[in-house]
Design a protein around this motif. Sequence first.
Motif, PDB file in Angstrom:
ATOM      1  N   VAL A 248       1.158  -0.910   0.078  1.00 13.54           N
ATOM      2  CA  VAL A 248      -0.338   0.046   0.169  1.00 13.54           C
ATOM      3  C   VAL A 248       0.736   1.207   0.187  1.00 13.54           C
ATOM      4  N   ARG A 249       0.192   2.284  -1.098  1.00 14.11           N
ATOM      5  CA  ARG A 249       1.674   3.663  -0.805  1.00 14.11           C
ATOM      6  C   ARG A 249       0.829   4.864  -0.738  1.00 14.11           C
ATOM      7  N   ALA A 250       0.743   5.102   0.206  1.00 10.19           N
ATOM      8  CA  ALA A 250       0.741   6.272   0.769  1.00 10.19           C
ATOM      9  C   ALA A 250       0.445   7.785   1.253  1.00 10.19           C
ATOM     10  N   GLU A 251       0.359   9.159   0.897  1.00  7.42           N
ATOM     11  CA  GLU A 251       0.932   9.834   0.706  1.00  7.42           C
ATOM     12  C   GLU A 251       1.315  10.372   2.570  1.00  7.42           C
ATOM     13  N   ALA A 252       2.515  10.494   2.919  1.00  8.49           N
ATOM     14  CA  ALA A 252       2.877  10.686   4.256  1.00  8.49           C
ATOM     15  C   ALA A 252       2.350  12.065   4.939  1.00  8.49           C
TER      16      ALA A 252
ATOM     17  N   ILE B 119       5.392  11.024  12.157  1.00 12.21           N
ATOM     18  CA  ILE B 119       5.070  10.181  12.184  1.00 12.21           C
ATOM     19  C   ILE B 119       5.861   8.943  13.395  1.00 12.21           C
ATOM     20  N   ARG B 120       5.078   8.870  14.945  1.00 12.69           N
ATOM     21  CA  ARG B 120       5.922   8.001  15.619  1.00 12.69           C
ATOM     22  C   ARG B 120       5.116   6.124  15.768  1.00 12.69           C
ATOM     23  N   GLY B 121       3.702   6.755  15.247  1.00 13.79           N
ATOM     24  CA  GLY B 121       3.969   4.862  14.592  1.00 13.79           C
ATOM     25  C   GLY B 121       2.763   4.817  14.121  1.00 13.79           C
ATOM     26  N   LEU B 122       2.291   3.548  13.681  1.00 13.17           N
ATOM     27  CA  LEU B 122       1.607   3.215  12.584  1.00 13.17           C
ATOM     28  C   LEU B 122       0.160   1.928  13.155  1.00 13.17           C
ATOM     29  N   ARG B 123      -1.183   1.875  12.984  1.00 13.15           N
ATOM     30  CA  ARG B 123      -2.256   1.395  13.421  1.00 13.15           C
ATOM     31  C   ARG B 123      -2.039   0.335  12.577  1.00 13.15           C
ATOM     32  N   ILE B 124      -3.173  -0.681  12.570  1.00 17.17           N
ATOM     33  CA  ILE B 124      -3.113  -1.851  11.221  1.00 17.17           C
ATOM     34  C   ILE B 124      -4.852  -2.469  11.640  1.00 17.17           C
TER      35      ILE B 124
ATOM     36  N   ARG C 289     -10.104  -5.286  15.320  1.00 18.93           N
ATOM     37  CA  ARG C 289      -9.236  -6.058  15.940  1.00 18.93           C
ATOM     38  C   ARG C 289      -7.964  -5.303  15.347  1.00 18.93           C
ATOM     39  N   THR C 290      -7.181  -4.295  16.273  1.00 22.31           N
ATOM     40  CA  THR C 290      -6.450  -3.308  16.245  1.00 22.31           C
ATOM     41  C   THR C 290      -5.033  -3.963  16.255  1.00 22.31           C
ATOM     42  N   ALA C 291      -3.846  -3.270  15.781  1.00 25.41           N
ATOM     43  CA  ALA C 291      -2.862  -3.679  16.458  1.00 25.41           C
ATOM     44  C   ALA C 291      -1.270  -2.393  15.976  1.00 25.41           C
ATOM     45  N   VAL C 292      -0.836  -1.866  16.785  1.00 21.52           N
ATOM     46  CA  VAL C 292      -0.561  -0.199  16.507  1.00 21.52           C
ATOM     47  C   VAL C 292       1.504  -1.182  17.207  1.00 21.52           C
ATOM     48  N   PHE C 293       2.062   0.300  16.001  1.00 20.19           N
ATOM     49  CA  PHE C 293       3.372  -0.152  15.389  1.00 20.19           C
ATOM     50  C   PHE C 293       4.279   1.287  16.512  1.00 20.19           C
ATOM     51  N   ARG C 294       5.107   0.912  17.185  1.00 23.93           N
ATOM     52  CA  ARG C 294       5.967   1.942  17.466  1.00 23.93           C
ATOM     53  C   ARG C 294       7.357   2.239  16.569  1.00 23.93           C
ATOM     54  N   PHE C 295       7.139   3.242  16.145  1.00 25.01           N
ATOM     55  CA  PHE C 295       8.222   3.244  15.448  1.00 25.01           C
ATOM     56  C   PHE C 295       9.929   3.397  16.284  1.00 25.01           C
ATOM     57  N   SER C 296      11.217   3.423  16.299  1.00 23.34           N
ATOM     58  CA  SER C 296      12.567   3.569  16.715  1.00 23.34           C
ATOM     59  C   SER C 296      12.247   5.152  17.339  1.00 23.34           C
ATOM     60  N   ARG C 297      12.521   5.638  15.801  1.00 26.47           N
ATOM     61  CA  ARG C 297      12.153   7.371  16.576  1.00 26.47           C
ATOM     62  C   ARG C 297      11.479   8.106  15.193  1.00 26.47           C
ATOM     63  N   PRO C 298      11.141   9.221  15.513  1.00 28.57           N
ATOM     64  CA  PRO C 298      10.012   9.854  14.744  1.00 28.57           C
ATOM     65  C   PRO C 298      10.688   9.885  13.117  1.00 28.57           C
ATOM     66  N   LEU C 299       9.171   9.788  12.289  1.00 28.14           N
ATOM     67  CA  LEU C 299       9.959   9.836  10.484  1.00 28.14           C
ATOM     68  C   LEU C 299       9.467  11.271  10.224  1.00 28.14           C
ATOM     69  N   THR C 300      10.193  13.055  10.781  1.00 33.32           N
ATOM     70  CA  THR C 300       9.650  13.782   9.648  1.00 33.32           C
ATOM     71  C   THR C 300       9.824  13.888   8.227  1.00 33.32           C
TER      72      THR C 300
ATOM     73  N   THR D 195       0.017   8.026  13.371  1.00 33.13           N
ATOM     74  CA  THR D 195       0.348   9.266  14.368  1.00 33.13           C
ATOM     75  C   THR D 195       0.921   9.864  14.553  1.00 33.13           C
ATOM     76  N   ASP D 196       1.256  11.064  15.143  1.00 31.55           N
ATOM     77  CA  ASP D 196       2.406  11.637  16.040  1.00 31.55           C
ATOM     78  C   ASP D 196       2.940  12.002  17.385  1.00 31.55           C
ATOM     79  N   GLU D 197       1.997  10.929  18.298  1.00 34.89           N
ATOM     80  CA  GLU D 197       2.073  11.277  19.454  1.00 34.89           C
ATOM     81  C   GLU D 197       2.323  10.477  20.168  1.00 34.89           C
TER      82      GLU D 197
END
Length: 592
Positions: free
Chosen positions: A379-383, A388-393, A473-484, A514-516
């Motif tokens: 899946v490609r999408a515009e950031a 961006i600190r995390g992703l949710r599926i 059902r929900t899963a969340v994934f946290r990045f090691s450092r935020p993407l700007t 999310t940026d939280e």
Amino acid sequence: FFADVRLQKDPESGDRVIAGSAVEDARPLFEIIDDGGDGEMIHLRTGKAAAPKFPFKVGDLAAFDTKAGEGEKPLRHQAAEWLTSPENPYFASSYVNRVWAHLTGVGFIEPIDDIRAGNPPTNPELLERLTDDFIASNFDVQQLIRTICLSRTYQLSHETNRWNADDKRNYSHALPRRLPAEALFDAVHQVVGSVTQIPGVPPGTRAAEVAGPMIELESGLLSKLGRPARESGCECERTSELQLGPVMALLNGPAFAQAINNPDSELAKLEAATADDGALVDEVFLRVLNRAPTAEERAAGVEMLQTPSKASAAIADALQARTDALAAGFDQWRIENRPVRWQTLEPLEAASSVGAQLEVQSDGSIFSSGATGQGTYTVRAEAPAQPIRGLRIEALADDRLPAKGPGRAPNGNFVLSRLRVFASPVDKPDERRKLKIVEAQADFNQPGYHVSGAIDGKPETGWAIMGGVGQNRTAVFRFSRPLTPEEGTRLIVELDQQYPDGAHMLGRFRISATDEEPPLFRNEHPPQWRALLAARRLSDAEAQKLLDYYLSLDAEYRELQATQRLVADPRLMAVQDLAWALINSPAFLFNH
């Protein structure tokens, strides 16, 4: 005799299923039992089909070694007729022995499921007489119970004398026995007039009506009081012993406390409607013990009702202290429970390596149909224009999917073997920078398929949800450092699904960012509280409303609050204490 029995799917089940796992197919929610007429039981030594055969002749039901012919009753029906025939020398006497044991405390034959020549009845003549009456009444169970209960033997007192104190087999006196678990639970609710609250069944359902041990009170009370687990056919599974666990459950268990302290109970209404203390004591004794109190008991009960409670001030102080302690953490609780703000990634492109059709829905989710197999969704999408600190599926249930999904497997499951996320400049689509994921959490994990398996780099692991299909059902994934991201940056999300059967693919899903700051997986709260938790500023009235909800989540606070309501009415509390004392007396617990 039962080899012909088969289970067929009931059309009322639709796509709804139960059980199942990654290696075992789910079963329909409803099934129809019928007789196929072609079942066989293979003898393990000879390798040949074993013919059904009665062990001995009962009346006209002779032994036979052929299967039911055309137009004849199914084999299991014939077996039931043979088993319950009036001429069967075992069935009626076995049943009579069980009923006698349940009513008097000891059977003619003990243990009651150990009937054999080497274990004769203590009173064979009486067993034979009751058996003959039972058969003559066409197996009328009510008449059997009536006959036993009207007998002198059943109505004997439990009091003993010097000649029969040690007798436990000859029915010279009644044997005191604690009420069985279900009967005790129902009896307590009956005498105080409270509606039973058993999880999984409608309010008011009696414990004796519950079909099996899988339905239990949160406190495990019924099991503690000896309700059988029904793992075998042995009568020994049920116990009526008074060990430490049952005693503590009786004295201070929450199930009985809630029934007795219920402000809407018949006991509370009786207190409000009966002004005379003596008459009120009489009514409580009649409700609980089915007898009037003695003069001494009546006087003690009246004194109990007329003694003012001294607990009110102590309870108020304890409640205020608990409130102050909890309030100190209110602001931090608001931060930790504030809903995470997620921004849906609108797909610019969605493709499948196995040829599945990925269709973007109006809510930004993606629905998969067509081909299945071991492969990857890309899946490609515009950031978003924010860190961006995390992703949710979100794996979304859908009526178009088997068992409502959210997976495409026949049982509604999926296995997300690996999740990878890349960032790519809009002007250099071939340059991809992988984003490191360091934490994964989900609201439901199938045993052995925790969501952390989707980021460990091992294709044989992954996230699955068997046992929780048919729901979002929900899963969340946290990045090691935020993407700007810079303007126009693309996010590329790869959902790799490598389960061997090729069917365990996501059926409908949505991706958000999310940026939280973490934690990104936070407690869920009822809808009416989410808006207040999400608000950055609250009015005084809104803050107090949210504080009240926060306090109500604490079990100790709720208990103190309920106790404070009780001590506000000392007379009602005294009536409830009186009922509690009578319920915990041998006259109630060891009821005939």
